[in-house]
Design an enzyme around this catalytic site. Structure first.
Site, PDB file in Angstrom:
ATOM      1  N   LYS A  26      36.474  29.647 -36.857  1.00  0.00           N
ATOM      2  CA  LYS A  26      36.727  28.331 -36.252  1.00  0.00           C
ATOM      3  C   LYS A  26      36.025  28.208 -34.907  1.00  0.00           C
ATOM      4  O   LYS A  26      35.487  27.150 -34.577  1.00  0.00           O
ATOM      5  CB  LYS A  26      38.234  28.175 -36.025  1.00  0.00           C
ATOM      6  N   LYS A 195      36.445  27.363 -55.941  1.00  0.00           N
ATOM      7  CA  LYS A 195      37.797  26.846 -56.180  1.00  0.00           C
ATOM      8  C   LYS A 195      38.303  26.035 -54.982  1.00  0.00           C
ATOM      9  O   LYS A 195      38.196  26.472 -53.832  1.00  0.00           O
ATOM     10  CB  LYS A 195      38.753  28.020 -56.451  1.00  0.00           C
ATOM     11  N   THR A 199      42.035  24.815 -50.354  1.00  0.00           N
ATOM     12  CA  THR A 199      41.702  23.711 -49.441  1.00  0.00           C
ATOM     13  C   THR A 199      42.663  22.543 -49.644  1.00  0.00           C
ATOM     14  O   THR A 199      43.191  21.989 -48.671  1.00  0.00           O
ATOM     15  CB  THR A 199      40.239  23.256 -49.660  1.00  0.00           C
ATOM     16  N   CYS A 390      30.433  49.164 -17.105  1.00  0.00           N
ATOM     17  CA  CYS A 390      31.733  49.267 -16.455  1.00  0.00           C
ATOM     18  C   CYS A 390      32.292  50.688 -16.537  1.00  0.00           C
ATOM     19  O   CYS A 390      31.821  51.562 -15.820  1.00  0.00           O
ATOM     20  CB  CYS A 390      32.681  48.220 -17.034  1.00  0.00           C
ATOM     21  N   GLN A 394      30.992  54.182 -14.733  1.00  0.00           N
ATOM     22  CA  GLN A 394      31.830  55.110 -13.962  1.00  0.00           C
ATOM     23  C   GLN A 394      31.731  56.524 -14.551  1.00  0.00           C
ATOM     24  O   GLN A 394      31.627  57.505 -13.806  1.00  0.00           O
ATOM     25  CB  GLN A 394      33.279  54.616 -13.964  1.00  0.00           C
ATOM     26  N   HIS A 521      29.575  43.400 -16.481  1.00  0.00           N
ATOM     27  CA  HIS A 521      29.401  43.276 -17.934  1.00  0.00           C
ATOM     28  C   HIS A 521      28.245  42.329 -18.225  1.00  0.00           C
ATOM     29  O   HIS A 521      28.461  41.117 -18.344  1.00  0.00           O
ATOM     30  CB  HIS A 521      30.686  42.733 -18.568  1.00  0.00           C
ATOM     31  N   GLU A 523      26.771  41.749 -20.850  1.00  0.00           N
ATOM     32  CA  GLU A 523      26.869  41.099 -22.162  1.00  0.00           C
ATOM     33  C   GLU A 523      27.525  39.719 -22.078  1.00  0.00           C
ATOM     34  O   GLU A 523      27.322  38.871 -22.936  1.00  0.00           O
ATOM     35  CB  GLU A 523      27.635  42.002 -23.149  1.00  0.00           C
TER      36      GLU A 523
END
Ligand code: GLN
Length: 554
Positions: A26, A195, A199, A390, A394, A521, A523
């Site tokens: 979704k 099918k 739904t 991160c 370390q 981060h 990403e």
């Protein structure tokens, strides 16, 4: 309700609900619709049913990755899709949880706002939700509010969101709102036919709650046939062109293009009475998607990239890392075979020789820590391109201190909470967080400036700029007492925070093909059109290693 939390008379609302089962995508469907509407000011909002105030206190195994916004908000990973597809910086208040809804309600009750009335689920809970949505629409001057309702229709915990948006649709009127329902169209083994019953049933569930979807997207492993579209249209009471194929794709970035082909944009613009002549600019997006498709079918080179973490059984735990790799791979015109390696699996070291790059992502706690340190050592010594993120940074500092600086007892203060004494805490508690006692919301979070060191590798890969902005989520930092010792022994800290707290944010090892680790981060800010330079250069180094491996085999 006062004026700023009632309808501004302008914003259009698109609601996305889900049926049949969870995990149908979704978030990606909502983000794809948003991407097609990118000429407008689209504000994505996610409504989650859980009672945590935010997902920051949830284990990633429970709920996938915790996405961190620039403003420091810890939100659902769907915000990753929204930001990557809509090219915006999300805000904490665009994430609504039942934890937040009830906190607001109880706070108001204690303040006496309700002046003696009985507080009830209806109208009061629904009112909090509606006024929150209206408030954001006004504050952001939203052309379109893209509201995704988490979970599946029929889930008890999402009932109040569904009821609230039903009421809201009545306030704004049919020209200003549209419902998209995402369902599942199975092809049972043996039957070999699409099918529609699941739904039909989930649309009926929605109808029972007073909502009639305008668009139904059927997730399926094949394009929906016209026969099934007609059947779904008949039961859903919509034209069959409003039934859209939600085809399984190799890359999520194909989905906006596929929706566009199915004509979803025209349906939305028509229903919401939005006049539009120009279609969204997707040329570069399309070109990169085609590169990915080509590399999927017939790869030019397939790089072996390993992600060594603790939560590798649920890929969603590292969703943004996976996406950042895909972005960089598209720009380098290569395929990536991403191996999710559990650091605690016994044979992990044997696999290293076949790898072109290793990523040690963010993490917490003692479990798997020593294993990560020993993988980092092996990777450093074998000259395998490495990116530490991160906790990964370390532990790279701990590893370097132990094996290159003569500090065999080096460790991170983080494990002290598990009762372990750390003699040489090269990673220590962030001093301004020392007073913090409760868990939720105690990390240093969100976007901060990172000042790059002149002449460093980091500066080079960020195209020579001196300040970048990246996102953080951590409690510990490189202990200032050990910085000079680490630097004397060859480690370079090439990114710092502002002068006032001077936290080390990037480390690199100069005579290594690619050994870079970041306290932030990268990403979280990577997108298909603008990949993170760190991932891009990691894969570039990985490509060189790939070429060497191939040469050696020949
Ligand atoms: N556990 C480390 C800290 O709190 C790293 C956190 C992370 O990797 N996100 O600083």
């Amino acid at each position: 309700m006062n004026s700023d939390d009632s309808y501004n008379g302008k914003s259009k609302f698109i609601f996305i609900t889900g049926g049949v089962l969870s995990g149908l995508g979704k978030g990606v469907a909502a983000a794809s619709i948003g991407a097609l509407l990118s000429r407008f000011r689209v504000i994505p909002v996610k409504c989650d049913g859980y009672l945590n105030v935010d997902p920051g206190t949830m284990n990633p195994i429970e709920h996938g990755e915790v996405f961190v916004l620039d403003d420091g908000g810890e939100v659902d990973m769907d915000f990753g899709h929204y930001e990557r597809f809509l090219n915006i910086n999300g805000k904490s208040e665009w994430s609504l949880t039942m934890g937040k809804v009830f906190s607001t309600l109880i706070e108001r009750e204690r303040q006496g706002v309700y002046a003696g009335t009985t507080i009830q689920f209806i109208p009061h809970v629904a009112d909090v939700i509606k006024s929150h949505l209206f408030k954001i629409a006004s504050k952001e001057s939203a052309d379109v509010m893209l509201v995704e309702i988490g979970g599946t229709v029929g889930d008890l915990e999402n009932e109040f969101y569904i009821e609230a948006v039903r009421q809201l649709s009545n306030i704004v009127g049919p020209d200003n709102c549209l419902f998209v329902h995402l369902t599942y169209v199975p092809i049972p083994k043996g039957v070999r036919e699409q099918k529609s019953k699941p739904t039909q049933m989930s649309v009926r569930d929605l109808n029972e709650r007073g909502i009639y979807p305008d668009i139904i997207i059927g997730r399926c492993c094949e394009p929906l046939t016209s026969k099934i579209k007609e059947k779904i249209a008949l039961f859903g009471n919509i034209p069959s062109k409003n039934v859209i194929s939600g085809l399984d794709m190799n890359s999520v970035y194909e989905i906006p293009l596929s929706f566009q082909q199915e004509g979803i944009l025209e349906i939305i613009l028509k229903k919401l009475k939005i006049a539009s002549a120009t279609s969204p600019k997707m040329d570069e997006w399309k070109r990169l998607v085609e590169v990915c498709q080509r590399n999927y079918e017939n790869p030019r080179k397939t790089l072996n990239v390993a992600l060594c973490g603790k939560h590798t059984q649920l890929e969603d735990s590292y969703a943004s890392v996976r996406e950042a790799i895909a972005h960089a791979a598209a720009h380098l015109n290569v395929a990536c075979n991403l191996k999710m390696l559990d650091v605690e699996s016994p044979d992990i070291k044997e696999q290293l020789a076949s790898l072109d790059a290793v990523i040690v992502p963010g993490g917490f706690g003692i479990r798997g820590m020593e294993e990560k340190i020993s993988i980092i050592q092996a990777v450093r010594e074998a000259n395998i391109p490495f990116l530490g993120i991160c906790y990964g940074m370390q532990l790279a500092v701990v590893e370097y201190a132990r094996h290159k600086c003569g500090l065999p007892l080096a460790g991170t203060a983080e494990v002290q909470s598990a009762g372990i004494e750390v003699k040489e805490p090269v990673i220590a508690f962030l001093p301004n967080l020392e007073y913090v006692k409760v868990l939720g919301g105690t990390l240093r979070k969100g976007g901060h400036d990172v000042f790059l060191k002149k002449g460093s590798f980091a500066e080079k890969i960020y195209d020579g700029v001196s300040v970048i902005r990246e996102r953080f989520r951590h409690r510990y930092e490189v202990n200032p007492m050990y910085i000079s010792k680490l630097e004397e022994n060859g480690l370079v800290f090439s990114g710092h925070s502002a002068k006032e707290d001077n936290i080390m944010q990037i480390m690199e090892i100069p005579d290594h093909p690619f050994f870079v680790a970041t306290q932030f981060h990268p990403e979280l800010t990577s997108t298909l059109l603008k990949p993170s330079p760190l991932f891009y250069h990691l894969l570039k180094a990985a490509e060189q290693r790939f070429d060497l491996r191939v040469e050696n085999r020949e």
